[in-house]
Design a protein around this motif. Structure first.
Motif, PDB file in Angstrom:
ATOM      1  N   ASP A  15      40.217  30.933  40.600  1.00 33.41           N
ATOM      2  CA  ASP A  15      40.588  31.924  39.589  1.00 33.41           C
ATOM      3  C   ASP A  15      39.531  33.032  39.600  1.00 33.41           C
ATOM      4  O   ASP A  15      38.639  33.030  40.444  1.00 33.41           O
ATOM      5  N   ALA A  16      39.626  33.967  38.646  1.00 34.08           N
ATOM      6  CA  ALA A  16      38.716  35.122  38.606  1.00 34.08           C
ATOM      7  C   ALA A  16      37.251  34.699  38.506  1.00 34.08           C
ATOM      8  O   ALA A  16      36.357  35.382  39.015  1.00 34.08           O
ATOM      9  N   GLU A  17      37.000  33.561  37.874  1.00 34.84           N
ATOM     10  CA  GLU A  17      35.606  33.105  37.735  1.00 34.84           C
ATOM     11  C   GLU A  17      34.984  32.769  39.085  1.00 34.84           C
ATOM     12  O   GLU A  17      33.768  32.805  39.244  1.00 34.84           O
ATOM     13  N   GLY A  18      35.827  32.430  40.055  1.00 33.30           N
ATOM     14  CA  GLY A  18      35.319  32.082  41.380  1.00 33.30           C
ATOM     15  C   GLY A  18      35.007  33.285  42.250  1.00 33.30           C
ATOM     16  O   GLY A  18      34.552  33.141  43.388  1.00 33.30           O
ATOM     17  N   LEU A  19      35.261  34.459  41.709  1.00 29.02           N
ATOM     18  CA  LEU A  19      35.075  35.698  42.472  1.00 29.02           C
ATOM     19  C   LEU A  19      33.612  36.134  42.401  1.00 29.02           C
ATOM     20  O   LEU A  19      33.064  36.331  41.319  1.00 29.02           O
ATOM     21  N   ASP A  20      32.981  36.285  43.546  1.00 29.61           N
ATOM     22  CA  ASP A  20      31.593  36.743  43.613  1.00 29.61           C
ATOM     23  C   ASP A  20      31.601  38.211  44.022  1.00 29.61           C
ATOM     24  O   ASP A  20      32.020  38.549  45.140  1.00 29.61           O
ATOM     25  N   LEU A  21      31.161  39.082  43.121  1.00 32.48           N
ATOM     26  CA  LEU A  21      31.222  40.526  43.402  1.00 32.48           C
ATOM     27  C   LEU A  21      30.368  40.912  44.613  1.00 32.48           C
ATOM     28  O   LEU A  21      30.605  41.944  45.244  1.00 32.48           O
ATOM     29  N   ALA A  22      29.402  40.066  44.970  1.00 25.90           N
ATOM     30  CA  ALA A  22      28.571  40.342  46.157  1.00 25.90           C
ATOM     31  C   ALA A  22      29.425  40.391  47.430  1.00 25.90           C
ATOM     32  O   ALA A  22      29.075  41.069  48.394  1.00 25.90           O
ATOM     33  N   TRP A  23      30.558  39.658  47.413  1.00 22.05           N
ATOM     34  CA  TRP A  23      31.441  39.679  48.585  1.00 22.05           C
ATOM     35  C   TRP A  23      32.008  41.077  48.845  1.00 22.05           C
ATOM     36  O   TRP A  23      32.458  41.377  49.932  1.00 22.05           O
ATOM     37  N   LEU A  24      32.018  41.891  47.783  1.00 19.30           N
ATOM     38  CA  LEU A  24      32.693  43.187  47.880  1.00 19.30           C
ATOM     39  C   LEU A  24      31.731  44.334  48.202  1.00 19.30           C
ATOM     40  O   LEU A  24      32.126  45.502  48.165  1.00 19.30           O
ATOM     41  N   ALA A  25      30.478  43.993  48.485  1.00 22.65           N
ATOM     42  CA  ALA A  25      29.502  45.048  48.806  1.00 22.65           C
ATOM     43  C   ALA A  25      30.023  45.870  49.978  1.00 22.65           C
ATOM     44  O   ALA A  25      30.317  45.343  51.046  1.00 22.65           O
ATOM     45  N   GLY A  26      30.166  47.166  49.749  1.00 25.88           N
ATOM     46  CA  GLY A  26      30.627  48.053  50.817  1.00 25.88           C
ATOM     47  C   GLY A  26      32.117  48.011  51.092  1.00 25.88           C
ATOM     48  O   GLY A  26      32.604  48.704  51.983  1.00 25.88           O
ATOM     49  N   ALA A  27      32.853  47.203  50.338  1.00 29.53           N
ATOM     50  CA  ALA A  27      34.300  47.096  50.582  1.00 29.53           C
ATOM     51  C   ALA A  27      35.047  48.221  49.875  1.00 29.53           C
ATOM     52  O   ALA A  27      34.725  48.577  48.746  1.00 29.53           O
ATOM     53  N   ALA A  28      36.046  48.764  50.539  1.00 30.32           N
ATOM     54  CA  ALA A  28      36.895  49.790  49.935  1.00 30.32           C
ATOM     55  C   ALA A  28      38.286  49.249  49.646  1.00 30.32           C
ATOM     56  O   ALA A  28      38.986  49.731  48.760  1.00 30.32           O
ATOM     57  N   VAL A  29      38.670  48.228  50.424  1.00 29.37           N
ATOM     58  CA  VAL A  29      40.018  47.666  50.289  1.00 29.37           C
ATOM     59  C   VAL A  29      39.924  46.145  50.200  1.00 29.37           C
ATOM     60  O   VAL A  29      39.330  45.501  51.064  1.00 29.37           O
ATOM     61  N   VAL A  30      40.503  45.579  49.130  1.00 36.82           N
ATOM     62  CA  VAL A  30      40.515  44.132  48.939  1.00 36.82           C
ATOM     63  C   VAL A  30      41.961  43.657  48.931  1.00 36.82           C
ATOM     64  O   VAL A  30      42.792  44.201  48.199  1.00 36.82           O
ATOM     65  N   GLY A  31      42.248  42.655  49.750  1.00 37.24           N
ATOM     66  CA  GLY A  31      43.581  42.055  49.748  1.00 37.24           C
ATOM     67  C   GLY A  31      43.599  40.888  48.780  1.00 37.24           C
ATOM     68  O   GLY A  31      42.608  40.160  48.655  1.00 37.24           O
ATOM     69  N   VAL A  32      44.709  40.702  48.081  1.00 42.24           N
ATOM     70  CA  VAL A  32      44.831  39.576  47.154  1.00 42.24           C
ATOM     71  C   VAL A  32      46.181  38.893  47.375  1.00 42.24           C
ATOM     72  O   VAL A  32      47.220  39.561  47.452  1.00 42.24           O
ATOM     73  N   THR A  33      46.133  37.573  47.488  1.00 40.40           N
ATOM     74  CA  THR A  33      47.374  36.804  47.541  1.00 40.40           C
ATOM     75  C   THR A  33      47.156  35.507  46.777  1.00 40.40           C
ATOM     76  O   THR A  33      46.063  35.245  46.290  1.00 40.40           O
ATOM     77  N   ALA A  34      48.223  34.708  46.677  1.00 43.05           N
ATOM     78  CA  ALA A  34      48.127  33.435  45.957  1.00 43.05           C
ATOM     79  C   ALA A  34      48.990  32.414  46.664  1.00 43.05           C
ATOM     80  O   ALA A  34      50.087  32.727  47.129  1.00 43.05           O
ATOM     81  N   GLY A  35      48.482  31.182  46.737  1.00 45.05           N
ATOM     82  CA  GLY A  35      49.242  30.093  47.336  1.00 45.05           C
ATOM     83  C   GLY A  35      50.480  29.770  46.525  1.00 45.05           C
ATOM     84  O   GLY A  35      50.640  30.223  45.382  1.00 45.05           O
ATOM     85  N   ALA A  36      51.354  28.948  47.101  1.00 48.43           N
ATOM     86  CA  ALA A  36      52.664  28.676  46.497  1.00 48.43           C
ATOM     87  C   ALA A  36      52.582  27.892  45.197  1.00 48.43           C
ATOM     88  O   ALA A  36      53.557  27.807  44.454  1.00 48.43           O
ATOM     89  N   SER A  37      51.405  27.314  44.888  1.00 46.72           N
ATOM     90  CA  SER A  37      51.285  26.588  43.617  1.00 46.72           C
ATOM     91  C   SER A  37      50.409  27.323  42.605  1.00 46.72           C
ATOM     92  O   SER A  37      50.085  26.778  41.555  1.00 46.72           O
ATOM     93  N   ALA A  38      50.022  28.567  42.919  1.00 44.85           N
ATOM     94  CA  ALA A  38      49.130  29.323  42.030  1.00 44.85           C
ATOM     95  C   ALA A  38      49.922  30.285  41.139  1.00 44.85           C
ATOM     96  O   ALA A  38      50.690  31.100  41.646  1.00 44.85           O
ATOM     97  N   PRO A  39      49.726  30.195  39.810  1.00 43.36           N
ATOM     98  CA  PRO A  39      50.469  31.072  38.894  1.00 43.36           C
ATOM     99  C   PRO A  39      50.032  32.532  39.005  1.00 43.36           C
ATOM    100  O   PRO A  39      48.861  32.820  39.263  1.00 43.36           O
ATOM    101  N   GLU A  40      50.963  33.437  38.777  1.00 38.08           N
ATOM    102  CA  GLU A  40      50.701  34.884  38.878  1.00 38.08           C
ATOM    103  C   GLU A  40      49.631  35.349  37.891  1.00 38.08           C
ATOM    104  O   GLU A  40      48.904  36.306  38.151  1.00 38.08           O
ATOM    105  N   VAL A  41      49.502  34.646  36.754  1.00 42.97           N
ATOM    106  CA  VAL A  41      48.497  35.020  35.760  1.00 42.97           C
ATOM    107  C   VAL A  41      47.090  35.007  36.385  1.00 42.97           C
ATOM    108  O   VAL A  41      46.216  35.786  35.995  1.00 42.97           O
ATOM    109  N   LEU A  42      46.870  34.166  37.391  1.00 43.52           N
ATOM    110  CA  LEU A  42      45.562  34.117  38.056  1.00 43.52           C
ATOM    111  C   LEU A  42      45.309  35.382  38.873  1.00 43.52           C
ATOM    112  O   LEU A  42      44.181  35.876  38.956  1.00 43.52           O
ATOM    113  N   VAL A  43      46.369  35.899  39.494  1.00 43.60           N
ATOM    114  CA  VAL A  43      46.264  37.153  40.254  1.00 43.60           C
ATOM    115  C   VAL A  43      45.900  38.294  39.300  1.00 43.60           C
ATOM    116  O   VAL A  43      45.002  39.097  39.579  1.00 43.60           O
TER     117      VAL A  43
END
Length: 318
Positions: free
Chosen positions: A255-283
């Motif tokens: 979920d959002a808590e697992g997101l480490d903003l350090a991963w995005l250093a220098g990133a301009a475009v982030v892709g997001v998807t969710a597995g077949a058992s993950a609710p859209e509210v998490l996205v």
């Protein structure tokens, strides 16, 4: 100091479509919800209904009790079998104990069970391509007598396998595998056993295939890819692998808590998807978290449109 909008760097979020719940997951969750409405709490569920902690926790608050084995269930309460499918011993035990059971096995998993039975009746030795210990694999192996099915996990397994009769073989697969990895295993089998029989139609399900195709399209344009899903969710883990294979950095997060903003250093475009058992509210949660630090613009990348809906068991519709 407070971040004014001017300080926030721009970030494009590419949302993969399709993502999240598939028809089998949707149906399984509804079966538990409706069973609780109809029979009251508690309703027992054998194994996590789908592999997602958020879904499981929400159903627990409604009155679902999750167990690993049928022996943990009382006989006077309904029990639901998870979307992954169960060995034949489970409904047999439920009948013997005169339990009311509801089967939430995904119809596309049931289809693989039928294929396995068809090959077995035809006297073929069966290979199941899949991951050892995954509940879907346990359920499929459990459709037939011990020794009727051999599990093949890798290309190496495919090359090392010795059949009883090379002319009398068939293969089936888990529904949530990597399409590309599975193609390699199948190619290795066909190379050795040209006569090997396959299912009428691909066993990897439409939802797995579509989500992997969508991830490829997104990963090709993303600096970083976030896959929402739990580590024990086969299809979610495969999405992250497919993203990496497509050349991107990919992270599997609960979920959002697992997101480490350090991963995005220098990133301009982030892709997001969710597995077949993950609710859209998490996205949505991830997008909100990103919007706190970035000026986010969202773009949906459309792959296939999904219109599949599976019927609920009759007993729950009345």
């Amino acid at each position: 100091m407070s971040h004014s909008a001017a300080c926030r760097p721009p970030l494009t979020v590419l949302l993969a479509t399709p993502r999240g719940f598939c028809a089998g997951v949707d149906r399984a969750i509804q079966i538990v919800e409706r069973a609780i409405q109809k029979y009251g709490a508690p309703v027992y569920v054998r194994h996590e209904i789908v592999h997602n902690r958020h879904v499981v926790e929400r159903l627990k608050t409604l009155g679902a009790v999750f167990v690993e084995e049928l022996s943990e269930c009382p006989t006077d309460r309904p029990v639901v079998f998870s979307a992954h499918g169960v060995p034949k011993s489970a409904p047999a035990e439920a009948k013997a104990r005169k339990m009311l059971y509801l089967d939430a096995t995904c119809p596309l998993v049931s289809k693989v069970h039928v294929e396995a039975g068809r090959h077995f009746e035809a006297g073929r030795e069966i290979l199941l391509i899949g991951h050892a210990g995954h509940p879907e694999v346990v359920g499929t192996l459990g459709q037939l007598p011990d020794g009727a099915v051999t599990l093949i996990e890798t290309v190496e397994d495919a090359r090392a396998f010795t059949p009883r009769d090379p002319a009398n073989l068939a293969f089936i697969t888990q529904t949530t595998l990597s399409v590309d990895d599975t193609a390699e295993v199948v190619a290795a089998l066909r190379d050795r056993f040209p006569a090997i029989a396959a299912s009428h139609k691909e066993d990897i399900c439409y939802a797995t295939t579509n989500r992997q195709e969508a991830v490829k399209a997104v990963a090709a344009r993303s600096d970083v890819l976030m896959v929402l899903g739990i580590a024990n969710s086969s299809n979610s883990v495969r999405l992250a692998e497919v993203g990496r294979r497509a050349g991107g950095e990919a992270y599997l997060i609960d979920d959002a808590e697992g997101l480490d903003l350090a991963w995005l250093a220098g990133a301009a475009v982030v892709g997001v998807t969710a597995g077949a058992s993950a609710p859209e509210v998490l996205v949505q949660g991830v997008i909100e978290r990103l919007a706190q630090s970035f000026e986010v613009s969202i773009e949906e990348i459309d792959a296939a449109r999904e219109t599949v809906i599976f019927k609920l068991p009759k007993v729950l519709v009345s």
